[in-house]
Design a protein around this motif. Structure first.
Motif, PDB file in Angstrom:
ATOM      1  N   LEU A 298       0.859  -1.179   0.000  1.00  0.00           N
ATOM      2  CA  LEU A 298       0.000   0.000   0.000  1.00  0.00           C
ATOM      3  C   LEU A 298       0.890   1.222   0.000  1.00  0.00           C
ATOM      4  N   SER A 299       0.590   2.177  -0.878  1.00  0.00           N
ATOM      5  CA  SER A 299       1.432   3.367  -1.011  1.00  0.00           C
ATOM      6  C   SER A 299       0.618   4.629  -0.790  1.00  0.00           C
ATOM      7  N   MET A 300       1.182   5.559  -0.026  1.00  0.00           N
ATOM      8  CA  MET A 300       0.636   6.902   0.039  1.00  0.00           C
ATOM      9  C   MET A 300       1.375   7.729  -1.016  1.00  0.00           C
ATOM     10  N   ILE A 301       0.614   8.333  -1.925  1.00  0.00           N
ATOM     11  CA  ILE A 301       1.236   9.072  -3.020  1.00  0.00           C
ATOM     12  C   ILE A 301       0.731  10.508  -3.032  1.00  0.00           C
TER      13      ILE A 301
ATOM     14  N   ARG B 264     -10.960  -5.554  -4.074  1.00  0.00           N
ATOM     15  CA  ARG B 264     -10.002  -6.310  -3.250  1.00  0.00           C
ATOM     16  C   ARG B 264      -9.642  -5.585  -1.969  1.00  0.00           C
ATOM     17  N   THR B 265     -10.149  -4.350  -1.767  1.00  0.00           N
ATOM     18  CA  THR B 265      -9.820  -3.633  -0.550  1.00  0.00           C
ATOM     19  C   THR B 265     -10.715  -4.073   0.591  1.00  0.00           C
ATOM     20  N   LYS B 266     -10.218  -3.980   1.796  1.00  0.00           N
ATOM     21  CA  LYS B 266     -11.023  -4.313   2.970  1.00  0.00           C
ATOM     22  C   LYS B 266     -11.458  -3.058   3.714  1.00  0.00           C
ATOM     23  N   SER B 267     -11.269  -1.885   3.103  1.00  0.00           N
ATOM     24  CA  SER B 267     -11.497  -0.640   3.829  1.00  0.00           C
ATOM     25  C   SER B 267     -12.588   0.220   3.238  1.00  0.00           C
ATOM     26  N   THR B 268     -13.450  -0.354   2.381  1.00  0.00           N
ATOM     27  CA  THR B 268     -14.504   0.436   1.764  1.00  0.00           C
ATOM     28  C   THR B 268     -15.377   1.105   2.820  1.00  0.00           C
ATOM     29  N   ARG B 269     -15.658   0.412   3.930  1.00  0.00           N
ATOM     30  CA  ARG B 269     -16.529   0.976   4.950  1.00  0.00           C
ATOM     31  C   ARG B 269     -15.918   2.213   5.599  1.00  0.00           C
ATOM     32  N   ASN B 270     -14.630   2.414   5.462  1.00  0.00           N
ATOM     33  CA  ASN B 270     -13.974   3.589   6.035  1.00  0.00           C
ATOM     34  C   ASN B 270     -13.884   4.743   5.045  1.00  0.00           C
TER      35      ASN B 270
ATOM     36  N   PRO C 239      -7.179  14.205   6.223  1.00  0.00           N
ATOM     37  CA  PRO C 239      -7.935  13.447   7.229  1.00  0.00           C
ATOM     38  C   PRO C 239      -7.030  12.506   8.019  1.00  0.00           C
ATOM     39  N   ALA C 240      -7.260  12.425   9.315  1.00  0.00           N
ATOM     40  CA  ALA C 240      -6.404  11.630  10.204  1.00  0.00           C
ATOM     41  C   ALA C 240      -6.387  10.158   9.831  1.00  0.00           C
ATOM     42  N   LYS C 241      -7.455   9.689   9.150  1.00  0.00           N
ATOM     43  CA  LYS C 241      -7.537   8.258   8.843  1.00  0.00           C
ATOM     44  C   LYS C 241      -6.427   7.798   7.899  1.00  0.00           C
ATOM     45  N   PHE C 242      -5.841   8.711   7.109  1.00  0.00           N
ATOM     46  CA  PHE C 242      -4.797   8.316   6.166  1.00  0.00           C
ATOM     47  C   PHE C 242      -3.594   7.742   6.910  1.00  0.00           C
ATOM     48  N   HIS C 243      -3.031   8.520   7.826  1.00  0.00           N
ATOM     49  CA  HIS C 243      -1.843   8.061   8.542  1.00  0.00           C
ATOM     50  C   HIS C 243      -2.184   6.940   9.520  1.00  0.00           C
ATOM     51  N   SER C 244      -3.353   7.027  10.162  1.00  0.00           N
ATOM     52  CA  SER C 244      -3.714   5.997  11.138  1.00  0.00           C
ATOM     53  C   SER C 244      -3.917   4.655  10.452  1.00  0.00           C
ATOM     54  N   PHE C 245      -4.465   4.666   9.218  1.00  0.00           N
ATOM     55  CA  PHE C 245      -4.658   3.402   8.506  1.00  0.00           C
ATOM     56  C   PHE C 245      -3.309   2.760   8.174  1.00  0.00           C
ATOM     57  N   LEU C 246      -2.390   3.531   7.616  1.00  0.00           N
ATOM     58  CA  LEU C 246      -1.091   2.967   7.267  1.00  0.00           C
ATOM     59  C   LEU C 246      -0.332   2.490   8.506  1.00  0.00           C
TER      60      LEU C 246
ATOM     61  N   ARG D 185       0.895  -1.277   9.246  1.00  0.00           N
ATOM     62  CA  ARG D 185       2.294  -1.586   9.580  1.00  0.00           C
ATOM     63  C   ARG D 185       2.367  -2.438  10.840  1.00  0.00           C
ATOM     64  N   ARG D 186       1.554  -2.083  11.838  1.00  0.00           N
ATOM     65  CA  ARG D 186       1.558  -2.857  13.085  1.00  0.00           C
ATOM     66  C   ARG D 186       1.050  -4.281  12.843  1.00  0.00           C
TER      67      ARG D 186
END
Length: 543
Positions: free
Chosen positions: A211-214, A242-248, A277-284, A288-289
């Motif tokens: 997954l890449s943040m661009i 194929r994503t699991k994050s549509t609900r977000n 939005p804070a969800k960008f960094h929190s999701f990545l 990672r965790r």
């Protein structure tokens, strides 16, 4: 005084909750908006003020709103923070040839809000009430799924307004977008208005996907960017199946808008930044965790497997088998089933705890006969056959059948490792024709056949194993049907067939397929799912 246009009588088919009732009657899309109306004490039920959305209604109740249509439509803008906060309101600008100045606002739009449409929560409906008497037009707005800027041209002088609007539209602009996409895209995109692309962060997800943040810079509000990324195989997170994050929501935001006045009298550009939005960094960070935890588990499992493999080989050596005689696969592991270790390769399904219920049922019936025999159809690794025989009488004999010669090699090693070679025979054969068994009859027939469809197998990424062990034709029922047609000939009168049930097939549906046998019981696994059918060949039917 009650507005007559907002007076209603509750009918039989109306909602019994005040919030849902008003939402439907007023055509309001947002429950939060209805809640704000109620908190203003605008609603009465049978003359009594009600402020709770959950208030119960009964047929015949009179519901009224003491508010005008304008008050109801504008109340949402009183929310804190407002839906469309104004980040820049500019009344200073370059003097044009006609002596006019630019007047415009730049507002911030949340992701998911369309420019217009029937939904009450649209940009056109949510513009600040302070603009109600202004002469304005939205000249630039990011797409529905994107959070970011709305550029609004404004002027109270209608004579010059069209010139103002066109001149502001002609100002060169640049928009900076932050997205999270599947994979690592190239630094060039073949899409109109593209300026640059930079990968700012990459993480590996637990599914093995990167997954890449661009950061992408465009000369317009991003039209075509989503489609371009999807076509070249790097879809935006939240927009692909194929994503699991549509609900977000979608991970697509504009973080900077620039009005570049190079060809005007102003030298510097007007720059407005938007909060990511804070969800960008929190999701990545969460991915990672999760990935780090997965790698730790893999290391621990590797160490555990190394120990189990060593113990398995030592066990075989103690039984007089040389390492060369074992002919172990290059890739193998040890799986525990019913408390016993089993040699497993990619040629067989890894034994699953849910199947242990079959062994409990088989042992109960084997215990009734000191000189019993057992048949395992689709033996795979041999885990069912071996487990059923281990605590049974020393005179118990077993036969395993599988269509795969590679699977039979695995079963042979497991049978040898548990000292059952002299009491067990293996045959290569298909469920469709069991005639090679001759006239043999058994006290227990175990059967865990393939029962998934191709679609189910593709969807369930947890299931890993050879397709022949997983997939069956006719909606996953083909192997059940083949076994049902023949199994009665290999059962003694009063003997039982113990059959695993799985996939989307219900126990009743499988039981009907085995209609020639009497249903004894349906047993549940540890998760409470119907997992095992016990079916008996009737003594009366055998006569």
């Amino acid at each position: 005084m009650v507005n007559p246009h907002h007076s209603f009588v509750v009918e039989e088919n109306d909602s019994s909750r005040l919030g849902d009732f008003l939402k439907k009657k007023l055509g309001i899309a947002s429950k939060q908006h209805v809640g704000r109306c109620l908190r203003k004490e605008w609603a009465t039920v049978n003359g009594q003020v009600r402020t709770e959305k959950s208030a119960l209604l009964a047929p015949g109740d009179a519901v009224a709103l003491n508010a005008t249509a304008f008050e109801i439509s504008q109340l949402r803008f009183a929310a804190e923070p407002p839906l469309l906060p104004t980040l820049l309101s500019c009344e200073e600008g370059s003097e044009g040839a006609r002596g006019y100045r630019y007047r415009y606002k730049i507002l911030s739009k949340p992701g998911g809000m369309p420019l217009d449409g029937t939904d009450s929560l649209t940009v056109e409906n949510a513009l600040p009430a302070s603009m109600e008497d202004e002469h304005y037009e939205v000249i630039d707005c990011v797409g529905r799924i994107v959070s970011g800027p709305i550029v609004v041209s404004m002027d109270t002088n209608e004579v010059d307004y069209e010139s103002h609007r066109k001149s502001l539209m002609d100002v060169p602009k640049r928009y900076t977008f932050i997205l999270i996409v599947h994979g690592v895209p190239p630094d060039f995109l073949d899409v109109s208005g593209f300026v640059s692309l930079e990968v700012t962060r990459t993480v590996e997800s637990t599914t093995g996907d990167f997954l890449s943040m661009i950061k992408v810079i465009m000369t317009h509000t991003g039209d075509g960017l989503r489609g371009c990324l999807r076509r070249i195989g790097f879809p935006i997170l939240g927009t692909a199946t194929r994503t699991k994050s549509t609900r977000n929501g979608r991970y697509f935001a504009c973080t900077r808008a620039e009005l570049r006045w190079e060809d005007r009298d102003r030298a510097e550009a007007t720059v407005v930044d938007f909060e990511l939005p804070a969800k960008f960094h929190s999701f990545l960070e969460r991915e990672r965790r999760f990935y780090d935890a997965k790698k730790r588990r893999e290391v621990e499992e590797g160490e555990r497997q190394e120990k189990l493999r060593s113990e398995y080989v030592d066990r075989m050596m103690m039984m007089g088998t040389t390492f060369e005689e074992l002919r172990l696969s290059d890739r193998w592991s040890v799986a525990n089933f019913c408390g016993l270790p089993f040699y497993v390769t990619d040629d067989v399904m890894t034994p699953r705890p849910s199947s242990e219920i079959l062994i409990q049922s088989a042992r109960e019936h084997l215990a009734k006969n000191a000189d019993a025999s057992i048949l395992d159809l689709g033996t795979g690794s041999g885990c069912l056959l071996v487990s059923a025989m281990m605590d049974a009488s020393l005179t118990l004999r077993g036969v395993g059948v599988d269509i795969s010669s590679d699977a039979l090699k695995v079963a042979e090693i497991n049978i040898r490792s548990h000292g059952l070679t002299n009491r067990t025979a293996l045959h290569r054969g298909d469920f469709g024709d069991l005639s090679f068994l001759g006239s043999a009859v058994f006290d227990v027939v175990l059967c865990n056949p393939p029962y998934l469809t191709e679609g189910e197998c593709e969807k369930d990424k947890i299931l890993i194993g050879p397709r022949v062990s997983l997939v069956a034709d006719n909606g996953g029922l083909a192997c059940y049907e083949k076994v049902a047609r023949q199994v009665g000939a290999f059962l003694r009168p009063g003997a039982v067939a113990v059959v695993e049930v799985g996939g989307r097939r219900g126990a009743d549906e499988i039981r009907d397929i085995f209609g020639d046998l009497d249903h004894v019981e349906t047993r549940l696994d540890a998760q409470g799912q119907s997992r095992c059918l016990v079916l008996r060949k009737s003594v009366q039917r055998s006569k």
